[in-house]
Enzyme design. Structure first.
Site, PDB file in Angstrom:
ATOM      1  N   ARG A  52       0.819  -1.216   0.000  1.00 17.60           N
ATOM      2  CA  ARG A  52       0.000   0.000   0.000  1.00 17.60           C
ATOM      3  C   ARG A  52       0.853   1.268   0.000  1.00 17.60           C
ATOM      4  O   ARG A  52       0.588   2.213  -0.741  1.00 17.60           O
ATOM      5  CB  ARG A  52      -0.916  -0.008   1.230  1.00 17.60           C
ATOM      6  CG  ARG A  52      -1.947  -1.145   1.277  1.00 17.60           C
ATOM      7  CD  ARG A  52      -3.138  -0.844   0.383  1.00 17.60           C
ATOM      8  NE  ARG A  52      -4.143  -1.894   0.452  1.00 17.60           N
ATOM      9  CZ  ARG A  52      -5.092  -1.972   1.389  1.00 17.60           C
ATOM     10  NH1 ARG A  52      -5.144  -1.075   2.355  1.00 17.60           N
ATOM     11  NH2 ARG A  52      -5.983  -2.940   1.364  1.00 17.60           N
ATOM     12  N   ASP A  60     -15.864  11.036   7.523  1.00  9.35           N
ATOM     13  CA  ASP A  60     -14.815  10.058   7.251  1.00  9.35           C
ATOM     14  C   ASP A  60     -13.475  10.756   7.438  1.00  9.35           C
ATOM     15  O   ASP A  60     -13.380  11.982   7.312  1.00  9.35           O
ATOM     16  CB  ASP A  60     -14.931   9.505   5.824  1.00  9.35           C
ATOM     17  CG  ASP A  60     -14.178   8.190   5.655  1.00  9.35           C
ATOM     18  OD1 ASP A  60     -14.814   7.115   5.755  1.00  9.35           O
ATOM     19  OD2 ASP A  60     -12.953   8.228   5.426  1.00  9.35           O
TER      20      ASP A  60
END
Length: 280
Positions: free
Chosen positions: A43, A152
């Site tokens: 990632r 978020d």
């Protein structure tokens, strides 16, 4: 230990992994076990390539600089997954529509207010599904004091959620009557929410493991498939904080693989495997 890499890959050591672990824990409460070492490389190395760094150490030195908050956010987002769809775990929305909203409708028509919270809204499918559930049971909700807070940690997904625009293929989970009533095609072939329903959600960036500049309480909170990233202590703190933000009789919805620990301490009662009600 240094992991062997091909000539075009950045050097990645145990010390780098430990640094990422500390950052994830300190910044977002994310727990990264040893088993995630390879995933972290996969990632995070994407961020290195995009920025032109050839070593994890150099990148991690940069990301911890005071002026690199935007990149810190991108690093945290790279360590999490934004996988969702409309009406995911359908029973939650059925419960919201048939049990919660009729009660709220009576309250707000009498002059009260109603607040709902999608606490990890990702790209918006959850809060828009909540909005459609509200509208189905309470069509004139936008003309009353009814709002859905959608938050978020990732500003990019919050921006997409706020746009209310999705490729046609991503809207397949929306019942056709809802799609026909609440969405319209845009010039690029996508579908976007339109009309009074757009008055219900308000989208904000928020780190669940930081301060919450939120006043008042909520009748329902959706916090699903989030605590899977946290260690036990962080999970317990979050459940407690969410319970404190529920009004008496309010409901907390969690992910299918999640459970609230110490429900009594939180003042909650489990009424279904993934639905909790706050005691009066």
């Amino acid at each position: 230990m240094t992991y062997p890499m091909s000539s075009n890959e950045a050097e990645y050591t145990d010390a780098d992994f430990e640094t990422v672990r500390r950052i994830a824990q300190d910044e977002a409460g994310i727990h990264l076990p040893e088993s995630k070492k390879t995933l972290v490389y996969s990632r995070v190395s994407r961020r290195l390539r995009e920025l032109g760094y050839t070593s994890f150490q150099a990148y991690l030195d940069f990301v911890r600089m005071p002026g690199a908050r935007d990149e810190m956010e991108k690093l945290i987002c790279a360590l999490t997954t934004n996988v969702t769809h409309f009406f995911r775990e359908k029973k939650h929305f059925e419960h919201l529509q048939t049990v919660v909203v009729p009660h709220l409708a009576a309250k707000v028509r009498a002059g009260g207010r109603a607040r709902l919270w999608s606490a990890a809204c990702s790209t918006g499918q959850e809060p828009w599904s909540m909005a459609m559930s509200v509208m189905t049971a309470f069509p004139d909700a936008p003309s009353h004091d009814v709002r859905i807070l959608a938050t978020d940690i990732n500003s990019e997904v919050v921006a997409r959620a706020a746009s209310g625009t999705y490729p046609e293929a991503e809207t397949e989970g929306i019942p056709q009557p809802c799609k026909a009533q609440y969405m319209v095609p845009d010039p690029f072939g996508d579908m976007c929410f339109s009309g009074p329903i757009c008055q219900l959600p308000a989208f904000k960036v928020l780190n669940l493991n930081a301060a919450w500049p939120i006043k008042g309480t909520f009748s329902a909170i959706f916090c699903r498939n989030v605590v899977i990233y946290f260690d036990e202590a962080t999970r317990e703190r979050l459940w407690q904080r969410l319970a404190e933000k529920l009004e008496p009789g309010g409901f907390l919805y969690v992910g299918h693989s999640e459970r609230v620990t110490f429900v009594d301490r939180c003042g909650l009662q489990q009424i279904a495997p993934t639905i909790y009600r706050k005691d009066h």
